[in-house]
Design a protein around this motif. Structure first.
Motif, PDB file in Angstrom:
ATOM      1  N   ARG A 118       0.927  -1.362   0.433  1.00  0.00           N
ATOM      2  CA  ARG A 118       0.127   0.177   0.195  1.00  0.00           C
ATOM      3  C   ARG A 118       1.130   1.091  -0.083  1.00  0.00           C
ATOM      4  N   SER A 119       2.031   1.524   0.755  1.00  0.00           N
ATOM      5  CA  SER A 119       2.975   2.228   0.900  1.00  0.00           C
ATOM      6  C   SER A 119       3.254   2.896  -0.734  1.00  0.00           C
ATOM      7  N   GLU A 120       3.949   1.565  -1.329  1.00  0.00           N
ATOM      8  CA  GLU A 120       4.416   2.002  -2.546  1.00  0.00           C
ATOM      9  C   GLU A 120       3.847   2.492  -3.848  1.00  0.00           C
ATOM     10  N   LYS A 121       2.262   1.500  -3.344  1.00  0.00           N
ATOM     11  CA  LYS A 121       1.118   2.340  -4.547  1.00  0.00           C
ATOM     12  C   LYS A 121       0.605   3.946  -4.504  1.00  0.00           C
ATOM     13  N   TRP A 122       0.749   3.839  -2.671  1.00  0.00           N
ATOM     14  CA  TRP A 122       0.345   5.155  -2.660  1.00  0.00           C
ATOM     15  C   TRP A 122       1.652   6.351  -3.373  1.00  0.00           C
ATOM     16  N   ARG A 123       3.130   5.902  -2.773  1.00  0.00           N
ATOM     17  CA  ARG A 123       4.230   6.680  -3.336  1.00  0.00           C
ATOM     18  C   ARG A 123       4.142   7.042  -4.885  1.00  0.00           C
ATOM     19  N   ASN A 124       3.719   5.513  -5.642  1.00  0.00           N
ATOM     20  CA  ASN A 124       3.634   6.130  -7.038  1.00  0.00           C
ATOM     21  C   ASN A 124       2.902   7.102  -7.656  1.00  0.00           C
ATOM     22  N   LYS A 125       1.680   7.047  -7.133  1.00  0.00           N
ATOM     23  CA  LYS A 125       1.368   7.466  -7.209  1.00  0.00           C
ATOM     24  C   LYS A 125       1.289   9.739  -7.740  1.00  0.00           C
TER      25      LYS A 125
END
Length: 343
Positions: A88-95
């Motif tokens: 989830r952290s990676e998905k958030w960061r990549n937006k």
């Protein structure tokens, strides 16, 4: 379905902005999320927890269940939970929009301290949702309406009409409200520090910092505290009026304290700027007053970012009655007021 209904209720009650990041909602508060439990993830965690319990049990009936090989997962509950947080952290960061704030504070700020206000739950749910939406660029500023939604061609600030109206511009860079809303927010944070210093030196103060009445000069036999006071020197100095000047009489020491609430991308830069700004004044005071002088910048991002040196500066001031998260709360309430007023 249950998660969707929960988010809908939160949106109706203004606790969640409709364009806020969903992944962030289910991250721990210590990682910048809202700390909500997701139904599917909770079920999967309990399945793995039950599997661990059965595998470790010595009861005959549970051993028979284990031998039947009914389970198809080989990871522990904690490992699964950790993996979900990481994903989830990676998905958030990549937006591209929602992840901007993470890129801004990473490496420049104390991440643990930056999320302290969120972890402590210092704000009500409506204000908290607004601040997080501002971090995620989810608010309908003129720049978003013009460049993302394409619903207008005017991306300029509705107040100054000069720069593009982004969240950072509105909460920290607009000249039209620099001497009103920004100053009011600044004075709240500075007043909290002034209250703490007065209390430290046993000067009369109100019970709570928000009731504190600031006087231009207060003193006793140990200390003199000056508020927004122009310090005289032989040379003409462009910067000679710090927010708070603490003159310790017995220790023969002076502390120049200046407060700033810039955009979160400029906290480190502002910290250095404050030290440079008052360097000439420091030299003049040491020469004329014969007292050792320290410059102590107190910088908090308008959306809560905490510079790496802030705790050290706090310790130098001797701030024991207030915490960094309380400073964050005062700054964030000022920011929320600006956003609600103009958006």
């Amino acid at each position: 379905m249950l998660d969707r209904k929960t988010r809908k209720i939160m949106t109706i009650s203004h606790a969640l902005h409709p364009r806020s990041d969903v992944d962030r909602l289910y991250l721990p508060r210590s990682s910048g999320g809202r700390g909500m439990l997701q139904v599917h993830q909770t079920v999967e965690e309990e399945k793995r927890g039950l599997e661990e319990y059965i595998k470790d049990s010595e009861e005959d009936a549970l051993q028979m269940v284990n031998n039947a090989k009914l389970f198809n997962t080989n990871e522990t509950k904690q490992a699964y939970k950790k993996e979900q947080v990481k994903n989830r952290s990676e998905k958030w960061r990549n937006k591209p929009l929602h992840g901007q704030y993470l890129h801004i504070v990473s490496g420049k700020s104390d991440i643990t301290k930056t999320w302290q206000w969120l972890k402590n739950g210092n704000l009500n749910e409506e204000t908290e949702g607004l601040i997080l939406a501002a971090q995620e660029e989810a608010l309908r500023t003129n720049a978003i309406r013009a460049k993302v939604e394409k619903s207008t061609i005017n991306s300029k600030c509705r107040l100054c009409k000069e720069a593009d109206e982004k969240v950072n511009h509105l909460i920290s860079c607009c000249k039209k409200i620099a001497q009103t809303d920004y100053k009011q927010r600044h004075d709240k944070v500075a007043g909290m520090i002034h209250w703490n210093i007065c209390k430290k030196y046993k000067l009369p103060v109100a019970k709570h910092w928000w009731d504190h009445k600031i006087e231009k000069v207060v003193e006793n036999e140990d200390v003199k505290i000056l508020w927004d006071f122009r310090l005289q020197s032989d040379k003409h100095l462009p910067h000679n009026t710090p927010d708070i000047t603490v003159v310790e009489k017995k220790e023969k020491q002076v502390k120049i304290i200046d407060i700033a609430i810039p955009g979160d991308s400029r906290t480190e830069e502002k910290d250095i700027e404050k030290i440079t700004k008052y360097k000439d004044l420091q030299i003049e005071i040491e020469r004329l007053w014969q007292k050792k002088t320290q410059i102590i910048p107190v910088v908090i991002g308008a959306l809560g970012a905490v510079p790496k040196d802030l705790e050290e500066h706090f310790n130098t001031i001797g701030a024991t009655e207030i915490t960094i998260s309380q400073l964050q709360k005062a700054a964030l309430l000022g920011t929320a007021y600006i956003l609600q007023r103009y958006l």
